[in-house]
Design a protein around this motif. Structure first.
Motif, PDB file in Angstrom:
ATOM      1  N   GLN A   1      12.847  55.254  11.502  1.00  0.00           N
ATOM      2  CA  GLN A   1      14.237  55.598  11.198  1.00  0.00           C
ATOM      3  C   GLN A   1      14.834  56.628  12.166  1.00  0.00           C
ATOM      4  N   CYS A   2      14.373  56.598  13.417  1.00  0.00           N
ATOM      5  CA  CYS A   2      14.808  57.588  14.404  1.00  0.00           C
ATOM      6  C   CYS A   2      16.297  57.481  14.730  1.00  0.00           C
ATOM      7  N   PHE A   3      16.843  56.284  14.619  1.00  0.00           N
ATOM      8  CA  PHE A   3      18.241  56.053  14.954  1.00  0.00           C
ATOM      9  C   PHE A   3      19.093  55.733  13.726  1.00  0.00           C
ATOM     10  N   SER A   4      18.473  55.746  12.544  1.00  0.00           N
ATOM     11  CA  SER A   4      19.231  55.358  11.345  1.00  0.00           C
ATOM     12  C   SER A   4      19.317  56.478  10.305  1.00  0.00           C
ATOM     13  N   LYS A   5      18.322  57.340  10.234  1.00  0.00           N
ATOM     14  CA  LYS A   5      18.324  58.435   9.262  1.00  0.00           C
ATOM     15  C   LYS A   5      18.841  59.699   9.939  1.00  0.00           C
ATOM     16  N   LYS A   6      19.579  60.538   9.195  1.00  0.00           N
ATOM     17  CA  LYS A   6      20.089  61.781   9.786  1.00  0.00           C
ATOM     18  C   LYS A   6      19.322  62.980   9.227  1.00  0.00           C
TER      19      LYS A   6
END
Length: 196
Positions: free
Chosen positions: A142-147
């Protein structure tokens, strides 16, 4: 501890041949990992979606020395470089914690920013210390989807290992502004979770 899932992957012919000499390495929430010849590893996933996500992340970060190189991807498996070393939490228990690890972790999170990750975090169990004290990420999720704006899981793990204060002190030397930000956020998190 191994789970009781069953795995199946439709390997291409080359991976099938390599898999004949595979050695079990471990099992996580999303899949099972085997060491292959030629210093490679294969991860077999339960879900196609998880496989695609991890494979796509490894493709996007292919230029980074902090991640294993992706060699191939099927619907339910990826073949990547094998990561040698010791899991960060195991390393700390065995060898202790020092400034060099803090500096390497700081540089890792700078790399996450360079790669435009929205999740600036990693768990201790997903970071490995190599023989030359380099840090490698073995399980990017989730490196590019979770904040996540600071290394919360990492610092929570360091707190459990009783080295969080040492880490914060080292980061103060490296980058006082980041140290203040991370310390404020982790203290707020730990207080809310009643972990301190």
């Amino acid at each position: 501890m191994p789970r009781t899932y069953s795995y199946s992957a439709d390997f291409d012919q080359e991976t099938e041949m390599l898999f004949r000499d595979a050695k079990f390495l471990g099992e996580g929430h999303n899949g099972i990992v085997y060491e292959l010849p030629e210093n490679k590893a294969v991860k077999i996933f339960q879900e196609k979606k998880c496989c695609k996500e991890e494979g796509e992340i490894l493709k996007r970060v292919g230029s980074s020395s902090y991640f294993p190189k992706l060699h191939k991807m099927g619907d339910y498996y990826i073949v990547r470089d094998k990561v040698d070393g010791i899991r960060l939490d195991h390393y700390i228990k065995k060898h202790g914690f020092g400034y060099e690890i803090s500096l390497n972790l700081y540089e890792l999170f700078k790399e996450f920013k360079r790669l435009k990750f929205t999740k600036l975090d990693a768990r201790c169990r997903d970071l490995y210390i190599t023989d030359d004290n380099k840090i490698m990420v073995i399980d990017p999720k989730q490196c590019f989807s979770k904040k996540v704006t600071y290394p919360r899981h990492l610092m929570k793990g360091l707190h459990k290992l009783e080295v969080l204060e040492s880490f914060i002190e080292d980061i103060r030397i490296i980058d006082i502004k980041i140290a203040k930000e991370w310390e404020k956020k982790i203290n707020h998190y730990l207080e809310n979770k009643k972990l301190i």
